[in-house]
Design a protein around this motif. Structure first.
Motif, PDB file in Angstrom:
ATOM      1  N   PRO A 160       0.810  -1.229   0.000  1.00  0.00           N
ATOM      2  CA  PRO A 160       0.000   0.000   0.000  1.00  0.00           C
ATOM      3  C   PRO A 160       0.837   1.270   0.000  1.00  0.00           C
ATOM      4  CG  PRO A 160      -0.929  -1.596   1.522  1.00  0.00           C
ATOM      5  CD  PRO A 160       0.374  -2.167   1.059  1.00  0.00           C
ATOM      6  N   GLU A 161       1.980   1.241   0.674  1.00  0.00           N
ATOM      7  CA  GLU A 161       2.805   2.446   0.747  1.00  0.00           C
ATOM      8  C   GLU A 161       3.626   2.693  -0.529  1.00  0.00           C
ATOM      9  OE1 GLU A 161       5.132  -0.851   2.979  1.00  0.00           O
ATOM     10  OE2 GLU A 161       3.043  -0.220   2.670  1.00  0.00           O
ATOM     11  N   GLN A 162       3.620   1.736  -1.468  1.00  0.00           N
ATOM     12  CA  GLN A 162       4.368   1.899  -2.711  1.00  0.00           C
ATOM     13  C   GLN A 162       3.472   2.535  -3.780  1.00  0.00           C
ATOM     14  OE1 GLN A 162       5.616  -2.230  -3.041  1.00  0.00           O
ATOM     15  NE2 GLN A 162       7.596  -1.802  -2.084  1.00  0.00           N
ATOM     16  N   ALA A 163       3.099   3.766  -3.503  1.00  0.00           N
ATOM     17  CA  ALA A 163       2.104   4.453  -4.343  1.00  0.00           C
ATOM     18  C   ALA A 163       2.615   4.725  -5.749  1.00  0.00           C
ATOM     19  CB  ALA A 163       1.689   5.761  -3.673  1.00  0.00           C
ATOM     20  N   ASN A 164       3.892   5.057  -5.883  1.00  0.00           N
ATOM     21  CA  ASN A 164       4.442   5.325  -7.216  1.00  0.00           C
ATOM     22  C   ASN A 164       4.398   4.071  -8.082  1.00  0.00           C
ATOM     23  OD1 ASN A 164       5.189   7.936  -6.314  1.00  0.00           O
ATOM     24  ND2 ASN A 164       7.100   7.113  -5.470  1.00  0.00           N
ATOM     25  N   LEU A 165       4.775   2.961  -7.496  1.00  0.00           N
ATOM     26  CA  LEU A 165       4.781   1.689  -8.212  1.00  0.00           C
ATOM     27  C   LEU A 165       3.362   1.271  -8.593  1.00  0.00           C
ATOM     28  CD1 LEU A 165       6.343  -0.752  -9.261  1.00  0.00           C
ATOM     29  CD2 LEU A 165       6.287  -1.708  -6.944  1.00  0.00           C
ATOM     30  N   GLN A 166       2.425   1.448  -7.678  1.00  0.00           N
ATOM     31  CA  GLN A 166       1.046   1.075  -7.960  1.00  0.00           C
ATOM     32  C   GLN A 166       0.450   1.939  -9.072  1.00  0.00           C
ATOM     33  OE1 GLN A 166      -0.794  -1.599  -6.320  1.00  0.00           O
ATOM     34  NE2 GLN A 166      -1.836  -1.210  -8.266  1.00  0.00           N
ATOM     35  N   ALA A 167       0.737   3.239  -9.048  1.00  0.00           N
ATOM     36  CA  ALA A 167       0.217   4.141 -10.087  1.00  0.00           C
ATOM     37  C   ALA A 167       0.790   3.768 -11.450  1.00  0.00           C
ATOM     38  CB  ALA A 167       0.549   5.583  -9.738  1.00  0.00           C
ATOM     39  N   TRP A 168       2.090   3.461 -11.486  1.00  0.00           N
ATOM     40  CA  TRP A 168       2.714   3.012 -12.737  1.00  0.00           C
ATOM     41  C   TRP A 168       2.080   1.720 -13.224  1.00  0.00           C
ATOM     42  CZ3 TRP A 168       5.311  -1.679 -13.027  1.00  0.00           C
ATOM     43  CH2 TRP A 168       5.956  -1.950 -14.234  1.00  0.00           C
ATOM     44  N   TYR A 169       1.898   0.753 -12.329  1.00  0.00           N
ATOM     45  CA  TYR A 169       1.304  -0.534 -12.706  1.00  0.00           C
ATOM     46  C   TYR A 169      -0.100  -0.336 -13.273  1.00  0.00           C
ATOM     47  CZ  TYR A 169      -0.329  -5.358 -12.403  1.00  0.00           C
ATOM     48  OH  TYR A 169      -0.838  -6.598 -12.704  1.00  0.00           O
ATOM     49  N   ASP A 170      -0.875   0.502 -12.630  1.00  0.00           N
ATOM     50  CA  ASP A 170      -2.242   0.751 -13.089  1.00  0.00           C
ATOM     51  C   ASP A 170      -2.250   1.398 -14.470  1.00  0.00           C
ATOM     52  OD1 ASP A 170      -3.222  -0.326 -10.744  1.00  0.00           O
ATOM     53  OD2 ASP A 170      -3.530   1.613  -9.767  1.00  0.00           O
ATOM     54  N   ARG A 171      -1.300   2.286 -14.744  1.00  0.00           N
ATOM     55  CA  ARG A 171      -1.204   2.913 -16.069  1.00  0.00           C
ATOM     56  C   ARG A 171      -0.898   1.880 -17.143  1.00  0.00           C
ATOM     57  NH1 ARG A 171       1.379   7.032 -13.281  1.00  0.00           N
ATOM     58  NH2 ARG A 171       3.465   6.205 -13.739  1.00  0.00           N
ATOM     59  N   ILE A 172       0.081   1.025 -16.860  1.00  0.00           N
ATOM     60  CA  ILE A 172       0.460   0.020 -17.858  1.00  0.00           C
ATOM     61  C   ILE A 172      -0.674  -0.985 -18.073  1.00  0.00           C
ATOM     62  CG2 ILE A 172       2.174  -1.715 -18.516  1.00  0.00           C
ATOM     63  CD1 ILE A 172       3.203   1.222 -18.260  1.00  0.00           C
ATOM     64  N   LYS A 173      -1.378  -1.299 -17.018  1.00  0.00           N
ATOM     65  CA  LYS A 173      -2.470  -2.274 -17.106  1.00  0.00           C
ATOM     66  C   LYS A 173      -3.587  -1.811 -18.023  1.00  0.00           C
ATOM     67  CE  LYS A 173      -5.343  -5.175 -14.083  1.00  0.00           C
ATOM     68  NZ  LYS A 173      -5.751  -5.421 -12.672  1.00  0.00           N
ATOM     69  N   GLN A 174      -3.719  -0.507 -18.207  1.00  0.00           N
ATOM     70  CA  GLN A 174      -4.760   0.035 -19.080  1.00  0.00           C
ATOM     71  C   GLN A 174      -4.400  -0.062 -20.558  1.00  0.00           C
ATOM     72  OE1 GLN A 174      -7.798   0.940 -17.869  1.00  0.00           O
ATOM     73  NE2 GLN A 174      -6.894   0.157 -15.965  1.00  0.00           N
ATOM     74  N   ARG A 175      -3.165  -0.348 -20.883  1.00  0.00           N
ATOM     75  CA  ARG A 175      -2.754  -0.433 -22.276  1.00  0.00           C
ATOM     76  C   ARG A 175      -3.351  -1.690 -22.923  1.00  0.00           C
ATOM     77  NH1 ARG A 175       1.623   3.187 -23.038  1.00  0.00           N
ATOM     78  NH2 ARG A 175       2.132   2.213 -25.065  1.00  0.00           N
ATOM     79  N   PRO A 176      -3.789  -1.611 -24.167  1.00  0.00           N
ATOM     80  CA  PRO A 176      -4.353  -2.797 -24.842  1.00  0.00           C
ATOM     81  C   PRO A 176      -3.414  -3.997 -24.832  1.00  0.00           C
ATOM     82  CG  PRO A 176      -4.850  -0.821 -26.098  1.00  0.00           C
ATOM     83  CD  PRO A 176      -3.915  -0.397 -25.005  1.00  0.00           C
ATOM     84  N   SER A 177      -2.099  -3.743 -24.893  1.00  0.00           N
ATOM     85  CA  SER A 177      -1.155  -4.858 -24.928  1.00  0.00           C
ATOM     86  C   SER A 177      -1.158  -5.657 -23.640  1.00  0.00           C
ATOM     87  CB  SER A 177       0.265  -4.331 -25.201  1.00  0.00           C
ATOM     88  OG  SER A 177       0.719  -3.516 -24.121  1.00  0.00           O
ATOM     89  N   ALA A 178      -1.587  -5.050 -22.552  1.00  0.00           N
ATOM     90  CA  ALA A 178      -1.631  -5.755 -21.263  1.00  0.00           C
ATOM     91  C   ALA A 178      -2.777  -6.750 -21.203  1.00  0.00           C
ATOM     92  CB  ALA A 178      -1.752  -4.763 -20.112  1.00  0.00           C
ATOM     93  N   GLN A 179      -3.661  -6.707 -22.210  1.00  0.00           N
ATOM     94  CA  GLN A 179      -4.831  -7.596 -22.200  1.00  0.00           C
ATOM     95  C   GLN A 179      -4.634  -8.824 -23.089  1.00  0.00           C
ATOM     96  OE1 GLN A 179      -6.842  -6.310 -19.943  1.00  0.00           O
ATOM     97  NE2 GLN A 179      -5.584  -4.456 -19.980  1.00  0.00           N
ATOM     98  N   VAL A 180      -3.512  -8.881 -23.834  1.00  0.00           N
ATOM     99  CA  VAL A 180      -3.349  -9.995 -24.785  1.00  0.00           C
ATOM    100  C   VAL A 180      -2.795 -11.229 -24.088  1.00  0.00           C
ATOM    101  CG1 VAL A 180      -3.020  -8.420 -26.700  1.00  0.00           C
ATOM    102  CG2 VAL A 180      -1.008  -9.272 -25.474  1.00  0.00           C
TER     103      VAL A 180
END
Length: 205
Positions: free
Chosen positions: A185-205
């Motif tokens: 929970p305290e790794q907010a920068n990492l979580q925000a980055w992960y959430d951004r990448i997860k939204q990319r179409p390539s993350a769904q293939v």
């Protein structure tokens, strides 16, 4: 061409994300290999890759290329007009390579060792050493802390844009969940980055 893979495994996912980002998923037929059943241990498969790992790419002339980043390099060089993921300038290429090495050796490899030595998934073909797996877990958690600090004020890992470094780190964070390693929970920068990448179409293939 054909790409022999196990879709749930992290290395094949790295290749699929890379190809997706470059718009090349339609360039290959993907052939599923069942690792748990040992389909990668057959003589036929070993003829394609003597290391008996996934993925392996087989070109139309029968040439086979193993290793995730070797396959990605093939697509990067073969389709230079597609978005570049391994850097454009000498500096970018060096920065991406630096991060690929850091992620590979300090994050992906210990995550894989934690899985192999604590999950029992491959206990029929190796001697799991639980203590080593737990030591690797500690190494992974340290790297996540390092990555969280690095991402402070940054949207991407390097070059101020999406690169293969983001792909390799993202797929490793996702895979680490199988051994109960998660972003804290305290790794907010990492979580925000992960959430951004997860939204990319390539993350769904």
């Amino acid at each position: 061409m054909k790409i022999f893979e196990t879709k749930t495994a992290p290395n094949p996912r790295r290749v699929r994300m890379f190809m997706s980002e470059k718009g090349l998923l339609d360039k290959a037929e993907f052939v599923e290999i069942d690792l748990q059943k040992g389909e990668n241990l057959t003589p036929e498969y070993a003829a394609r890759n003597p290391m008996k790992k996934v993925p392996v790419m087989e070109l139309d002339d029968g040439t086979c290329i193993a290793e995730t980043m070797a396959i990605c390099r093939y697509f990067e060089e073969s389709y230079p007009d597609a978005p570049t993921l391994l850097g454009d300038t000498a500096l970018e290429k060096a920065q991406v390579e630096q991060w690929l090495r850091w992620i590979e050796f300090s994050f992906f490899l210990p995550t894989g060792m934690c899985f192999q030595h604590t999950s029992g998934y491959f206990k029929d073909r190796m001697n799991p050493i639980k203590e080593w797996g737990e030591e690797c877990r500690t190494s992974v958690e340290k790297f996540l802390h390092f990555l969280n600090k690095h991402l402070d004020g940054r949207e991407y890992i390097c070059c101020d844009r999406f690169t293969a470094a983001d792909i390799n780190a993202f797929t490793t964070v996702a895979f680490a969940r199988v051994v109960d390693i998660r972003v804290k929970p305290e790794q907010a920068n990492l979580q925000a980055w992960y959430d951004r990448i997860k939204q990319r179409p390539s993350a769904q293939v």
